[in-house]
Design a protein around this motif. Structure first.
Motif, PDB file in Angstrom:
ATOM      1  N   ASN A   1      70.329  24.007  34.542  1.00 47.97           N
ATOM      2  CA  ASN A   1      69.202  24.894  34.835  1.00 47.97           C
ATOM      3  C   ASN A   1      68.035  24.032  35.324  1.00 47.97           C
ATOM      4  O   ASN A   1      67.421  23.298  34.554  1.00 47.97           O
TER       5      ASN A   1
ATOM      6  N   TRP B   1      64.476  24.704  33.659  1.00 49.68           N
ATOM      7  CA  TRP B   1      64.303  24.198  32.301  1.00 49.68           C
ATOM      8  C   TRP B   1      64.513  22.678  32.277  1.00 49.68           C
ATOM      9  O   TRP B   1      64.029  21.970  31.389  1.00 49.68           O
TER      10      TRP B   1
ATOM     11  N   ILE C   1      58.769  28.453  25.070  1.00 49.04           N
ATOM     12  CA  ILE C   1      58.582  27.872  26.393  1.00 49.04           C
ATOM     13  C   ILE C   1      57.810  28.934  27.153  1.00 49.04           C
ATOM     14  O   ILE C   1      58.370  29.792  27.797  1.00 49.04           O
TER      15      ILE C   1
ATOM     16  N   LEU D   1      62.434  31.220  23.683  1.00 48.14           N
ATOM     17  CA  LEU D   1      63.799  30.793  23.991  1.00 48.14           C
ATOM     18  C   LEU D   1      64.611  30.675  22.716  1.00 48.14           C
ATOM     19  O   LEU D   1      65.819  30.720  22.736  1.00 48.14           O
TER      20      LEU D   1
END
Ligand code: HEM
Ligand code: SF4
Lengths: 79, 409
Positions: free
Chosen positions: B35, B38, B180, B393
């Motif tokens: 990802n 992220w 996050i 998250l």
């Protein structure tokens, strides 16, 4: 003293390694990271039961090898 | 491999509302996915998740160590309170330091050891249900789910009279650090405030226990400090961790479980008819919609996971909710089945960091639902309720859950 049978239920064991930390002569991890028995020879009933108690999953069962009597865990703790 | 239609944004309204749907698609398309947004790998397949969690030799939990590498000296100083406490949390440490604290505490959290708190929890649950019935309509989270775990953790610390609302407020501030959240630029400052306030509040209590030890966990930690096996930082950080980790996760599970029952009233009735299914039901609620969605690990060396090459130092978001709905491991994974057996879910993680409070949480949740099925009909959501979740998250946390409670006659 009665002969002991000790089993680890792999549908329960999460590989916390707690049993291995407490009794490295009895428990080790297999290649999947779950606990297996090396040997229960020369291990006294008290230390094996107090190690089984440490298991967060009640995955370790301690029985009388001859009669099948369960020393740990008591039925009400099993899930 | 068709991944292009899935965005890497994990914080959209859709993903926060339905993480299971997102992870289902991601698992099918790319179970070990890099990802970009992220900046790490996302693991959604059961086998990969379990392999990583059970391998502390190759995967580190040293969150603060890796964070320090990303920050300048100046940035680190700005959040010194976070470092001072969180670096000593067992959950963020690797062996051998982790092992020392874990072995010390574990015996007080075994399935057998926590049984002594069951009668107390039963009482709290009964009282809370009776109060709730009198109101008829409640916010299930604030009026019910929160009461139980908070009372229990304070009891364990031997401090039932501490100010719960303040502790909750500070814990929420600390929790901001784990969000996050692009829209909260002050998240680190807020977490520092929360930590400072909680530390200031707990420090006199620790000193008081040093003078007059009891049989509580704080006294136990102090005696380990005095014996030289823990440092003062370990003691303080562990108190903060127990307070912080001990209530919100459990509260959220009670709420998520109640929502799951409201959406599957047949399962509620099944449990009501056969309360011997209680323990299995709790395992299923943990699997179906557990309160911790994910955790993080860092590769200590170059390593292969699910056929992908992970490089030393890269981070992995280990999706517990993803693994818990993997069809390779669970039949009908998106269905709620309170008789499911075996049910080796990962809601408490696996491996050396498996939740210390798991047996305690299980017991609290068992008693909550046992109380509810004995006294109540399946709760009903107030029509028109717009269910929303905190944008995290890590936590699967409903904001408000207004319900109508009706006693069984
Ligand atoms: C339903 C409720 C709970 C859930 C879903 C939950 C989940 C988790 C998870 C997933 C971890 C592992 C994190 C990782 O490996 O990175 C963990 C660790 C931990 N939890 Fe819980 N938890 C719950 C309740 C509690 C309670 C009630 C307590 C405190 C009494 C607690 C204390 C801890 C501690 C101290 C650790 C660190 C263990 C270690 O590093 O060895 N948790 N929890
Ligand atoms: S203590 Fe229990 S869960 Fe942990 S490794 Fe041993 S058998 Fe498995």
């Amino acid at each position: 003293m009665s002969k002991l049978r000790v089993t680890v239920n792999h549908n329960k064991c999460v590989g916390s390694q707690l049993c291995v930390q407490f009794l490295p002569a009895v428990f080790k991890l297999n290649e999947k990271g779950q606990s297996v028995i090396i040997t229960t020879k020369e291990i006294d009933q008290q230390s094996i039961i107090s190690t089984a108690e440490q298991c967060p999953q009640c995955a370790i069962k301690v029985l009388d090898a001859d009669t099948g009597e369960v020393f740990f865990p008591p039925a009400e703790l099993e899930f | 491999m068709e991944v292009t239609n899935l965005s890497d944004d994990l914080m959209t309204k859709e993903v926060i509302a339905d993480p299971h749907g997102y992870y289902r698609q991601l698992r099918a398309a790319d179970p070990v996915h890099y990802n970009e947004r992220w900046g790490g790998w996302i693991l959604t397949a059961y086998q990969d998740v379990v392999d990583v969690l059970r391998d502390a030799n190759r995967f580190s939990s040293d969150r603060m160590g890796f964070l320090a590498q990303e920050l300048s000296q100046e940035e680190q100083e700005l959040i010194a309170p976070i470092f001072k406490i969180l670096s000593y949390w067992m959950v963020f440490r690797d062996p051998p330091e982790h092992t020392t604290i874990r072995l010390l505490l574990n015996k007080h959290f075994t399935p057998l050891a926590i049984e002594r708190y069951r009668p107390m929890v039963k009482k709290i649950v009964q009282k809370t249900i009776q109060k709730s019935i009198a109101k008829g309509q409640i916010d299930f989270i604030k009026d019910f789910a929160y009461e139980i775990p908070m009372s229990v953790i304070l009891e364990l610390l031997g401090a039932p009279d501490l100010d719960r609302d303040k502790i909750k407020e500070w814990s929420e501030k600390i929790g901001v650090f784990f969000f996050i959240k692009a829209d909260e630029p002050r998240r680190r400052e807020i977490a520092c405030e929360g930590i400072n306030e909680l530390v200031d509040y707990l420090t006199p209590l620790i000193e008081q226990r040093r003078e007059r030890p009891g049989i509580d966990l704080i006294s136990l930690l102090i005696s380990a400090e005095e014996a030289g096996s823990l440092t003062y930082n370990d003691v303080l950080a562990t108190c903060v961790l127990l307070v912080f980790g001990g209530h919100e996760t459990t509260m959220n599970l009670i709420a998520n479980g109640t929502l799951a029952f409201m959406q599957h009233p047949d399962q509620w009735e099944k449990l009501q008819k056969d309360p011997s299914l209680l323990k299995k039901a709790v395992e299923e609620l943990l699997r179906y919609d557990g309160s911790v969605k994910s955790t993080v690990r860092w590769a200590k060396e170059d390593v292969m996971v699910g056929g992908k090459q992970i490089k030393k130092g890269e981070r992995l978001l280990v999706s517990l909710s993803g693994a818990n709905r993997d069809p390779q491991q669970f039949n009908n994974p998106d269905g709620l089945d309170i008789t499911r057996d075996p049910n080796l879910h990962v809601a408490f993680a696996h491996g050396i960091h498996v939740c210390l409070g798991a047996s305690l949480a299980r017991m609290e949740v068992e008693e909550s639902f046992l109380g509810m099925i004995s006294m109540l009909k399946c709760p009903k959501m107030i029509p028109g309720t717009d269910l929303s979740y905190y944008p995290s998250l890590v936590h699967r946390a409903i904001k408000e859950l207004p319900v109508i409670l009706e006693p069984i006659n």
